[in-house]
Design a protein around this motif. Structure first.
Motif, PDB file in Angstrom:
ATOM      1  N   GLN A  21       0.881  -1.167   0.000  1.00  0.00           N
ATOM      2  CA  GLN A  21       0.000   0.000   0.000  1.00  0.00           C
ATOM      3  C   GLN A  21       0.923   1.223   0.000  1.00  0.00           C
ATOM      4  N   ASN A  22       1.075   1.827  -1.168  1.00  0.00           N
ATOM      5  CA  ASN A  22       2.053   2.908  -1.301  1.00  0.00           C
ATOM      6  C   ASN A  22       1.779   4.060  -0.357  1.00  0.00           C
ATOM      7  N   ARG A  23       2.819   4.536   0.252  1.00  0.00           N
ATOM      8  CA  ARG A  23       2.756   5.732   1.086  1.00  0.00           C
ATOM      9  C   ARG A  23       3.463   6.857   0.342  1.00  0.00           C
ATOM     10  N   TYR A  24       2.692   7.828  -0.073  1.00  0.00           N
ATOM     11  CA  TYR A  24       3.293   8.935  -0.819  1.00  0.00           C
ATOM     12  C   TYR A  24       3.959   9.901   0.149  1.00  0.00           C
ATOM     13  N   ARG A  25       5.001  10.509  -0.332  1.00  0.00           N
ATOM     14  CA  ARG A  25       5.738  11.445   0.521  1.00  0.00           C
ATOM     15  C   ARG A  25       4.813  12.577   0.956  1.00  0.00           C
ATOM     16  N   LYS A  26       4.986  13.010   2.173  1.00  0.00           N
ATOM     17  CA  LYS A  26       4.182  14.088   2.717  1.00  0.00           C
ATOM     18  C   LYS A  26       4.406  15.365   1.903  1.00  0.00           C
ATOM     19  N   GLY A  27       3.337  15.979   1.467  1.00  0.00           N
ATOM     20  CA  GLY A  27       3.441  17.225   0.722  1.00  0.00           C
ATOM     21  C   GLY A  27       3.510  17.067  -0.789  1.00  0.00           C
ATOM     22  N   VAL A  28       3.438  15.807  -1.291  1.00  0.00           N
ATOM     23  CA  VAL A  28       3.519  15.583  -2.740  1.00  0.00           C
ATOM     24  C   VAL A  28       2.347  16.240  -3.468  1.00  0.00           C
TER      25      VAL A  28
END
Length: 804
Positions: A615-622
Motif C-alpha cells: 500500500q504505497n505511502r506517498y511522501r508528505k506534501g507531494v
C-alpha cells in the motif's frame, strides 16, 4: 646579429644548430621529439602555435623508482589485471597545442587507450594497458616529447597538485601595483602644481608604467589566452572585450606618457585587473567551500551498508552509514548494481565488477575472494561483502561524477546567459567605438583616437564578467545547505529554463520507508524465506529494500547464482533451489494482480507461491507540490509498476498530468527524448536505479536519495529525500538567481552608459575612469551577493513556514 631559433621549443640555438628535415633545432632532444611527432603524422601540433614545445630533459635513470610496487600503489588512481589509470601533473601545459598533443598520446603509443587533460589544474589522466606497458614507460614517453611530469609522493598523498595558487600570486601582484599606482596618481588627481611635482612628474609616470608591466603580461595572461581561443573558434566570449580593454588601456597610457600627453590610465588598468582577479579568487574560494573533493565532510547523500558481527553469537547485523564514516577494516555490503565506494578486498560473494565508471571500458571483470577491488567499480552479480583497505576519499567519487566518460552534449548544447549577452555586448561596443571615431574624425580629428580608446576602456565588461559567477556560486552554496547538491553552477541556469517535470513513482514520489505490506498466498517454509531474504538483500530496488526490512532475520548466505532484470525482477539459486521475485509477467505462473496497490510476486522452483501487496505511502506534501507546479510546468509520472495506482493518482494530481505505467527503462528514455524533440526542456526526477537512461537523456537529471547508495554519474543533481517537497522552491530560487544576474547586467550597463557619455563626448578623464571602473565592479558584487542571500533564504524560510 640574428640568432637562429629552435623550430620545436623556440629557444636560441646559440652555437649548436642541428638541421633536420629543412628545420633547425637547438639539440638532439628537440630534433627527436619533432621526428617522433612527424613520423606519427602529428605535425598539426606545430600548426596550432609557433614553437609550442619544451626542450626534453635527460631521463636516464631518473624514473627507475617507478618500478617499485609500493610507489606505484601511491601514484596509480586505478589498476587491474590489464588496465591502469594515472593522473600526472604536467607544469609545462600552457596552450591548446599542449592539450592537443597530450590528448593524442594514443597515436604515439597504441597501449594508451585514452588521455584527458584538465587544463586549469595542468594534469593529464592517462588510461593504458599494463600488460606490455608500464607506468615508468608512460612517464618516459611524456619526458621524450617534452612534457616531463612533476612527481612528488608527498604532494600526491596530500593532493596539493589540485590547488591552484597562481591566482593568489597574481592577485597579490595586481593589488600591490594598484595601490602604488593610485598613490602615485594622487598629485595629478588633485592638480597639484608645486615645483616638486613638475620635477618628479615624469618619474612618477614611468614608475606607474613599470608597475603595470607585470599586471598586463603576467596577471592578465589568462584573459588574453581565453580571448584568443574564442576568436580562433569564432566565438565572442566575455574575455574578448576584457582583453581588448586591458590592451587599449595599456597602449594608450603608454603613448600618453611617451609623448607627454597626460598621466594615462594606469590606475584604471591595474584596478580593473585587480578587481577581476579578486572576483575570480572569491569564486574559487566559494567553490572550494562547496567542493566535495576539498570538503568531503559536508553531507553527500551516499550511504553504504556496514556489516557488524557479534563476537559471542557470531550473528551479523547491518546498519546504514555515510561513506565518510567508513574506516579501514570495516566490512561493507555491496548489492547488485551498487557502486564500490572505497578501495577494498573481496571477502565473500561472486564479484562481477563493471569498471566503466572509471575506465570507460564496459567489459566486466571477475574477482575471487582475496582480490583487491577499487572504488568506482559497480557490482553486477548479486551481493558481495568487502573489507575496506582505506578510509573513503570523497574527492574520488566527485571526480567520478564529473568524469569526461559521462559528459554528454548537455553542456555543449547549453549556452550560458553571460556568454549569450557578452556576444551582443562586444558587437555593440565595437559598433559604438567605430561610429564615435568616424564622427570625431570629421568633427575634430585630434580627438578621434582618444574617443575610440576611451570607449573601449570605459565599456570593459568587468562587472558583467563578475556578476554571474558570484551569483551562481552563492546560490550553489545555499542549495548545498539545504541538501540539494548540483554537479556545477550551470545546472542552476538550466533549472530556471526548464518547462517540463517528469517524476518516477516508486522511491521518488513514494517512500519505501513507510509502505504497508501484506502477503497473499501459500506460506513460505524456512528455506524459501531464507532464499527470499538473501535474494532481496542483493537488490537495491526500493521495493526490495522495504520487503527486506519486513522479513524475519535469516542466516546470511552467499547465493550460487543471482540475476536482476532491470524493471522486471530477480532470479536466484542456492543449493539447487531457485526463486523468482518481481512483476507478474516475470514470475512463473503468476496471477496478474487486480489490486490497486503495487505487488511483488514470488515463485520457487517454478511453482507460484504468492505476492506481497504494497500500500504505497506517498511522501508528505507531494499533492501540494504538484499543485504548485501545475499551470507553470508540464507534469508527468513514468512508472515501471502496473496501473493499480492510476485512479488514486488521477483523483488528487492536477488535471493534465501525464500518467504512464508499465514503463521499461528504455521506454522512459524514449519518452524523455520525444518531449525534447518538441523543444521541451525536461527535468527528470528519479531514484537513480531504473532511471539512469532517462536521467542522462533529460536536460537536468535529479536523483532523490534515501539511506541507500544511489550514486550515479548519470545525474546532474542529488536531492536528499527529506527535501523532496522543496523542489518548487529550488526552481523558483534558480529563476530568481537569473533575474538577479540580469538586473546586475542592467546595473553594469547603467555604469557603462554614464562612462560612454564621457567617452563618446571626448570628456573622459583619468579621474572619471578611476572612479567608475572599480565602483561598478564593487557595487555589482555587493548587489548580487546580498540579493542571492536574501532571495534564497526567503524562499527556503517560506517553505518551512508552510510546512509548519
Amino acid at each position: 646579429m640574428m640568432t637562429d631559433t629552435c623550430f620545436h621549443c623556440g629557444n636560441d640555438c646559440d652555437t649548436t644548430i642541428i638541421e633536420f628535415d629543412q628545420k633547425k633545432f637547438c639539440c638532439n632532444g628537440c630534433k627527436t621529439v619533432y621526428d617522433i611527432l612527424s613520423s606519427n603524422e602529428l605535425n598539426s601540433y606545430y600548426e596550432l602555435q609557433k614553437a609550442p614545445g619544451a626542450k626534453p630533459e635527460e631521463a636516464a635513470g631518473k624514473y627507475d623508482y617507478l618500478d617499485t610496487p609500493e610507489i606505484q600503489e601511491e601514484l596509480l588512481e586505478f589498476h587491474d589485471d590489464s588496465i591502469e589509470i594515472v593522473r600526472l601533473y604536467i607544469p609545462h601545459i600552457h596552450c591548446s597545442s599542449c592539450i592537443w598533443i597530450l590528448e593524442n598520446l594514443h597515436k604515439l603509443q597504441p597501449e594508451i587507450s585514452a588521455s584527458q587533460v584538465d587544463f586549469p589544474k595542468k594534469t593529464v589522466r592517462i588510461t593504458y594497458n599494463n600488460t606490455n606497458f608500464s607506468l615508468k614507460e608512460v612517464v618516459l614517453l611524456l619526458n621524450a616529447i617534452g612534457y616531463d611530469p612533476y612527481i612528488s609522493l608527498n604532494d600526491y598523498k596530500k593532493d596539493k597538485k589540485s590547488i591552484n595558487r597562481s591566482i593568489i600570486y597574481k592577485l597579490g601582484i595586481a593589488g600591490f601595483a594598484f595601490g602604488n599606482v593610485m598613490f602615485l596618481s594622487f598629485p595629478e588627481y588633485f592638480e597639484v602644481s608645486e615645483y616638486w611635482l613638475e620635477k618628479y612628474k615624469h618619474m612618477f609616470r614611468w614608475l606607474m608604467f613599470t608597475f603595470s608591466l607585470p599586471v598586463v603580461f603576467y596577471c592578465s595572461q589568462e584573459y588574453f589566452i581565453s580571448a584568443y581561443k574564442g576568436l580562433r573558434s569564432k566565438v565572442l566570449n566575455i574575455d574578448v572585450p576584457i582583453a581588448l580593454g586591458i590592451l587599449v588601456l595599456f597602449l594608450r597610457s603608454t603613448a600618453e606618457i611617451i609623448f607627454d600627453l597626460g598621466t594615462g590610465f594606469f590606475d584604471s588598468l591595474t584596478g580593473l585587473v585587480f578587481f577581476l582577479l579578486l572576483g575570480k579568487f572569491f569564486q574559487q574560494k566559494s567553490y572550494a567551500f562547496l567542493s566535495f573533493e576539498r570538503d568531503y565532510k559536508s553531507y553527500f547523500p551516499i550511504a553504504v551498508t556496514r556489516i557488524k558481527t557479534d563476537e559471542t553469537t557470531n550473528a551479523k547485523t547491518e546498519e546504514n552509514i555515510q561513506v565518510y564514516d567508513i574506516k579501514k577494516g570495516d566490512r561493507i555490503l555491496i548489492r547488485n548494481g551498487e557502486l564500490i565506494t572505497v578501495d577494498s578486498v573481496l571477502i565473500e560473494g561472486n564479484a562481477q565488477i563493471d569498471y566503466s565508471f572509471v575506465t570507460g571500458e564496459s567489459e566486466t571483470v571477475t574477482k575471487k575472494t582475496g582480490d583487491k577491488l577499487f572504488a568506482g567499480g559497480r557490482q553486477l552479480f548479486g551481493a558481495i561483502e568487502i573489507e575496506a583497505t582505506k578510509s573513503v576519499k570523497q574527492s574520488y567519487l566527485t571526480q567520478l561524477w564529473s568524469n569526461d566518460v559521462f559528459k554528454t552534449n548537455k553542456e555543449e548544447a547549453f549556452t550560458n546567459l553571460t556568454n549569450t549577452i557578452s556576444k551582443y555586448f562586444t558587437i555593440t561596443i565595437l559598433c559604438i567605438a567605430a561610429l564615435a571615431t568616424i564622427f570625431w574624425t570629421f568633427y575634430d580629428a585630434s580627438k578621434a583616437i582618444q574617443v575610440f580608446t576611451a570607449v573601449l576602456i570605459i565599456a570593459c565588461p568587468c562587472a558583467l564578467a563578475l556578476s554571474s559567477p558570484f551569483a551562481l556560486g552563492n546560490m550553489l552554496r545555499l542549495f548545498g545547505q539545504h541538501k540539494f547538491y548540483l554537479k556545477n553552477a550551470s545546472v542552476i541556469e538550466q533549472l530556471a529554463n526548464a518547462d517540463t517535470l517528469i517524476f518516477d513513482k516508486t522511491g521518488t514520489i513514494t517512500s519505501n520507508q513507510k509502505s504497508a505490506i501484506t502477503y497473499e498466498g501459500v506460506s513460505l517454509d524456512e528455506e524459501e524465506e531464507m532464499l527470499l531474504k538473501n535474494t532481496l538483500r542483493a537488490s537495491n530496488h526500493p521495493l526490495s529494500r522495504a520487503l527486506y526490512e519486513l522479513l524475519n532475520d535469516q542466516h546470511i548466505k552467499t547465493l550460487d547464482d543471482f540475476q536482476e532484470h532491470t524493471g522486471m525482477g530477480m532470479e536466484a539459486r542456492y543449493n539447487k533451489k531457485s526463486i523468482k521475485v518481481g512483476a507478474a509477467h516475470f514470475v512463473d505462473n503468476a496471477i496478474p494482480s487486480n489490486s490497486l496497490s503495487t505487488t511483488v510476486h514470488i515463485s520457487t522452483d517454478n511453482e507460484y507461491k504468492g505476492r506481497y501487496v504494497f500500500q504505497n505511502r506517498y511522501r508528505k506534501g507531494v499533492k501540494k507540490l504538484f499543485q504548485k507546479l501545475s499551470g507553470r510546468y508540464a507534469l508527468g509520472i513514468l512508472s515501471g509498476d502496473n496501473e493499480g495506482e492510476k485512479t488514486r493518482l488521477e483523483s488528487w494530481l492536477p488535471k493534465g498530468t501525464t500518467l504512464l505505467f508499465n514503463q521499461k527503462p528504455e521506454q522512459k528514455l524514449a519518452h524523455i527524448k520525444s518531449l525534447q524533440e518538441n523543444d521541451q526542456k525536461v527535468i527528470m526526477i528519479g531514484d537513480g536505479l531504473n532511471d539512469a537512461g532517462a536521467l542522462a537523456q533529460s536536460d537536468i537529471g535529479i536523483v532523490v536519495s534515501e539511506n541507500v547508495n544511489v550514486f550515479s554519474p548519470a545525474c546532474d543533481a542529488i536531492l536528499d529525500a527529506s527535501q523532496f517537497t522543496k523542489i518548487h522552491n529550488f526552481i523558483l530560487a534558480s529563476k530568481q538567481t537569473l533575474k538577479i544576474i540580469k538586473s546586475s547586467f542592467i546595473l553594469s550597463f547603467f555604469y557603462n552608459i554614464i562612462g560612454l557619455y564621457f567617452a563618446v563626448s571626448g570628456q573622459l578623464s583619468p579621474v572619471i575612469a578611476a572612479i567608475l571602473m572599480p565602483l561598478s565592479s564593487i557595487s555589482v558584487l555587493v548587489y548580487v551577493t546580498i540579493l542571492t542571500n536574501w532571495s534564497g533564504r526567503k524562499l527556503m524560510k517560506s517553505h518551512e513556514r508552510r510546512k509548519s
